[in-house]
Design a protein around this motif. Structure first.
Motif, mmCIF file in Angstrom:
data_model
loop_
_atom_site.group_PDB
_atom_site.id
_atom_site.type_symbol
_atom_site.label_atom_id
_atom_site.label_comp_id
_atom_site.label_asym_id
_atom_site.label_seq_id
_atom_site.Cartn_x
_atom_site.Cartn_y
_atom_site.Cartn_z
ATOM 1 N N ILE A 119 25.114 42.221 -1.945
ATOM 2 C CA ILE A 119 25.835 42.411 -0.936
ATOM 3 C C ILE A 119 25.820 41.246 0.270
ATOM 4 N N ILE A 120 24.952 40.258 0.528
ATOM 5 C CA ILE A 120 25.056 39.304 1.329
ATOM 6 C C ILE A 120 26.309 38.051 0.679
ATOM 7 N N VAL A 121 25.579 37.838 -0.578
ATOM 8 C CA VAL A 121 26.372 37.258 -1.319
ATOM 9 C C VAL A 121 27.367 36.958 -1.400
ATOM 10 N N PHE A 122 28.504 38.317 -1.232
ATOM 11 C CA PHE A 122 29.745 39.023 -1.700
ATOM 12 C C PHE A 122 30.120 39.009 0.246
ATOM 13 N N SER A 123 29.140 39.489 1.090
ATOM 14 C CA SER A 123 29.780 38.944 2.199
ATOM 15 C C SER A 123 30.088 37.874 2.694
ATOM 16 N N ILE A 124 29.477 36.855 2.326
ATOM 17 C CA ILE A 124 29.463 35.340 2.983
ATOM 18 C C ILE A 124 30.722 34.945 1.990
ATOM 19 N N SER A 125 30.805 34.826 0.708
ATOM 20 C CA SER A 125 31.723 34.231 -0.043
ATOM 21 C C SER A 125 33.346 34.844 0.549
ATOM 22 N N ILE A 126 33.355 36.117 0.788
ATOM 23 C CA ILE A 126 34.732 36.766 1.294
ATOM 24 C C ILE A 126 34.898 36.237 2.532
ATOM 25 N N PHE A 127 33.971 35.630 3.523
ATOM 26 C CA PHE A 127 34.371 34.481 4.997
ATOM 27 C C PHE A 127 34.637 33.478 4.505
ATOM 28 N N PHE A 128 35.072 32.804 3.305
ATOM 29 C CA PHE A 128 34.971 31.799 2.774
ATOM 30 C C PHE A 128 36.615 32.142 2.028
ATOM 31 N N ILE A 129 36.825 32.878 1.165
ATOM 32 C CA ILE A 129 37.959 33.684 0.851
ATOM 33 C C ILE A 129 39.247 33.480 1.896
ATOM 34 N N LEU A 130 38.602 34.301 2.986
ATOM 35 C CA LEU A 130 39.788 34.813 3.401
ATOM 36 C C LEU A 130 39.974 33.110 4.830
ATOM 37 N N TYR A 131 38.590 32.674 4.959
ATOM 38 C CA TYR A 131 39.257 31.389 5.334
ATOM 39 C C TYR A 131 40.439 30.719 4.859
ATOM 40 N N PHE A 132 39.843 30.202 3.888
ATOM 41 C CA PHE A 132 41.154 29.924 2.805
ATOM 42 C C PHE A 132 42.189 29.873 2.267
ATOM 43 N N LEU A 133 42.165 31.836 2.295
ATOM 44 C CA LEU A 133 43.797 32.336 2.065
ATOM 45 C C LEU A 133 44.553 31.893 3.720
ATOM 46 N N MET A 134 43.993 31.991 4.395
ATOM 47 C CA MET A 134 44.802 32.164 6.072
ATOM 48 C C MET A 134 45.117 30.493 6.705
ATOM 49 N N LYS A 135 44.225 29.684 5.952
ATOM 50 C CA LYS A 135 44.520 28.147 6.386
ATOM 51 C C LYS A 135 44.933 27.839 5.244
ATOM 52 N N LYS A 136 45.169 27.493 4.178
ATOM 53 C CA LYS A 136 45.328 26.588 3.226
ATOM 54 C C LYS A 136 46.471 27.124 1.929
ATOM 55 N N THR A 137 46.493 28.118 2.199
ATOM 56 C CA THR A 137 47.955 29.098 1.165
ATOM 57 C C THR A 137 48.855 29.247 1.872
ATOM 58 N N LYS A 138 50.004 29.097 0.930
ATOM 59 C CA LYS A 138 51.820 29.491 1.764
ATOM 60 C C LYS A 138 51.871 31.189 2.405
ATOM 61 N N LEU A 139 50.971 31.919 1.593
ATOM 62 C CA LEU A 139 50.745 33.586 1.910
ATOM 63 C C LEU A 139 49.644 33.825 2.978
ATOM 64 N N GLY A 140 49.670 32.846 3.284
ATOM 65 C CA GLY A 140 48.317 33.014 4.983
ATOM 66 C C GLY A 140 49.112 32.786 5.700
ATOM 67 N N LYS A 141 49.968 31.143 5.881
ATOM 68 C CA LYS A 141 51.096 30.749 6.713
ATOM 69 C C LYS A 141 52.142 32.519 6.988
#
Lengths: 367, 289
Positions: free
Chosen positions: B143-165
């Motif tokens: 649970i801890i590992v998954f929630s921390i990775s969600i943090f980074f995945i969402l960060y990447f999605l929102m800042k770096k991808t076209k969809l996020g933009k």
């Protein structure tokens, strides 16, 4: 078109509501937790009540009238218990209410029933506070003043000196906690920590870490529902608490099938009950045939008896609540599914208790 | 000392659980501008689906990657069938909020009518690790590992991808985004799919950790909401950080206070933030939605 549809609807509604007023039925109310964690009790008791009502109606009903039970969801808490009682008394105009299953909902409904002179007969509300809840309040199960005492005395007799208690913040659980704490102290023991949690919580790790730090010989668990009981036992094991566990056996019964192996050695306390009794056995087998497994044998029997007592009283005295009340107080040694039924002067039931232990996934009677 | 450390660890676990709910909750709020309380029920529904699928076969783990996809489609379905038609009728965010609460109650009732009220347990091997007298189970580590990775995945999605933009554009100003050719309805579909998939995966883990009950989603969505408010409803990273803060404060608080006050602690924090800093610790100043 819309107008036609609307008028058809209005007529339909009127027709269906008319049938309720017909003179061929006697209505009684029932308030049970039908949603939420405690609905495991409510759904099972509702089925038993229906079995009893069916039997009564098949045998000719009450003076030729059919018994009809109107169910309200009292959600195991005082607020919804009060709402359910208001609706049953003011809208459905019932004179007798079966329920509630939880102490909280029963205590919430009691003042309203008392004021309106309506009988409440609960199959499983066990808080000591119900003893003095009112003149019209009865129950077909014994008070926790006894269950908590038996549990505390058992713990003390096993030589345990230090006890921890963890309980849910509900009327039922607080009642048991109070009795256990008092009796355990009187028996020479010490209560080293008392922890509690609200009904919405499912993460007890911090409370359990505190219990572990207090290092008790025995932990008394008082959840309101089997769901939380199972979770408590599991998190206790995960936290590494190795003390003896004691709890109400009704909670164990609700989780025995799924959590059997983790419950090994847990001690449970419940009213002494013979499921092979002459009245209980046919009822329970009828239940099994229709719905599968029976979970709360004793409390199902208490529900069954409650419906029969109500029907009997209605047959003798009609819908006269004061006469029904006097009749209930006069009941001594009447045979029922739970064994002999005798109400004391507070409308409480007198019963013996048995202490049980989980062995190989089964509850085995110790004494 | 070891009690204090154990409580800190417990707080970390609780925070991870809350963040699995609050991340999606805040992303939906950020872009769609309404609080989707049905989010918790999607979590419960996913956990129950996993329970049913896993009890049918020996290979329960085989279903682990399938559940988030199903949950994603459930979220997508809710968006298309209910929220979209409400948006078409120019409903305010208040109306959408009420609709989401109604949906939450409806889905809970549905779960109870299908699976019943009794406790359901997902049977998996869950070894306990003990390090320096601190205890943690394998599922809790997941649970801890998954929630921390969600943090980074969402960060990447929102800042770096076209969809996020595109998501951020719709979030900033839906009308302007549409004039430059971003289909906002499509973006909403993506958001619901992603957020429901995250909460679905979280639901499976939480279901294994806390057992299943039909009401499990309600308590979790309230805690997730509280965490999101603390960190800032308009920032996903803030919402996740806020959830961790909530989990740790709650668990440390009852070291000194009676344990019955655990929920009270979180609601006092919620009120303090709503009164003093409604934009949360990391949020941008909120615009009227």
């Amino acid at each position: 078109m819309k107008k036609i549809l609307l008028s058809v609807l209005v007529i339909l509604v009127l027709l269906t509501s008319c049938s309720g007023v017909s003179n061929n039925t006697i209505k009684i109310g029932a308030m049970l937790p039908l949603t939420g964690d405690a609905s495991q009790y409510g759904t099972e008791f509702q089925r038993v009540a229906e079995i009893a009502a069916q039997e009564i109606n098949d045998a000719g009903g009450i003076n030729g009238k059919k018994l009809e039970i109107i169910y309200e969801d009292s959600k195991c808490n005082p607020k919804d218990g009060a709402t359910a009682a208001q609706k049953l008394i003011n809208v459905d105009d019932v004179k007798v209410i079966l329920g509630g299953a939880c102490s909280g909902e029963t205590l919430g409904a009691s003042p309203i029933a008392e004021q309106n002179k309506v009988i409440i007969l609960s199959p499983s509300a066990s808080s000591p506070d119900i003893t003095n809840a009112g003149d019209f309040i009865f129950r077909t199960n014994p008070s926790d003043a006894f269950a908590g005492k038996v549990a505390a005395e058992k713990a003390a007799s096993m030589g345990f000196k230090k006890a921890s208690i963890i309980h849910e913040n509900t009327d039922y659980a607080q009642g048991l906690k109070r009795v256990f704490e008092q009796v355990f102290k009187e028996s020479g023991g010490e209560v080293v920590s008392v922890e509690s949690y609200s009904s919405e919580e499912s993460d007890f790790r911090t409370q359990l870490a505190k219990i572990k730090a207090a290092n008790p010989d025995v932990v008394y668990l008082v959840p309101q529902s089997p769901i939380k009981g199972g979770l408590l036992v599991r998190q206790l094991k995960e936290a590494g608490v190795k003390s003896q566990l004691v709890m109400d056996a009704i909670m164990l019964r609700g989780i025995l099938k799924d959590l059997g192996s983790q419950l090994e050695g847990v001690i449970g306390v419940e009213p002494k009950f013979d499921e092979k009794g002459p009245i209980a056995a046919p009822m329970l087998s009828k239940y099994k045939a229709k719905y599968g497994e029976v979970t709360f044998g004793f409390y199902d029997s208490a529900t069954y008896d409650a419906v029969y007592l109500i029907a009997e009283a209605l047959q003798k005295y009609g819908e006269n609540a004061e006469k029904i009340r006097d009749y209930f107080y006069s009941i001594k040694g009447r045979p029922g599914a739970i064994g002999e039924i005798t109400f004391d002067k507070n409308g409480d039931l007198l019963m013996k208790f048995s202490v049980e232990e989980v062995k190989n996934g089964q509850l085995v009677v110790l004494e | 000392m070891s009690l204090l450390l154990q409580l800190l660890l417990n707080g970390l676990i609780a925070g991870s659980i809350y963040s699995l709910v609050s991340s999606g909750f805040s992303l939906i709020y950020q872009v769609n501008k309404f609080m989707n309380f049905a989010h918790g029920s999607v979590l419960a529904l996913s956990a129950y689906l996993f329970y049913s699928l896993s009890s049918m076969t020996e290979f329960a783990l085989f279903f682990l990657p399938i559940i988030p996809i199903i949950s994603g489609f459930i979220g997508l379905g809710l968006n298309r069938s209910i929220y979209r038609s409400l948006r078409k009728g120019k409903s305010t965010s208040g109306v959408l909020l009420i609709a989401s609460i109604a949906l939450m109650i409806l889905l809970n009732a549905l779960i109870q009518s299908i699976w019943g009220a009794a406790v359901r347990i997902i049977q998996v091997k869950n070894p306990i690790f003990e390090i320096l007298s601190l205890r943690i189970t394998l599922v809790q580590i997941c649970i801890i590992v998954f929630s921390i990775s969600i943090f980074f995945i969402l960060y990447f999605l929102m800042k770096k991808t076209k969809l996020g933009k595109a998501m951020r554009a719709v979030s900033d100003n839906k009308e302007v985004a549409q004039t430059i050719g971003i289909n906002s309805e499509k973006i909403y579909d993506y958001i619901f799919f992603i957020c429901s998939a995250i909460v679905g995966a979280g639901g499976v883990l939480i279901g294994i950790e806390q057992n299943l009950s039909p009401q499990m989603g309600i308590a979790l969505v309230i805690k997730g909401f509280t965490g999101a408010v603390i960190g800032g409803l308009s920032s996903i990273q803030g919402a996740i950080a806020g959830s961790f803060i909530l989990g740790i404060l709650e668990n440390l608080g009852i070291l000194w206070l009676p344990s019955g006050y655990k929920d009270a602690i979180s609601f006092i924090i919620l009120f303090l933030f709503l009164l003093i800093k409604p934009s949360g610790l990391f949020g941008k100043k909120m615009r009227e939605a």
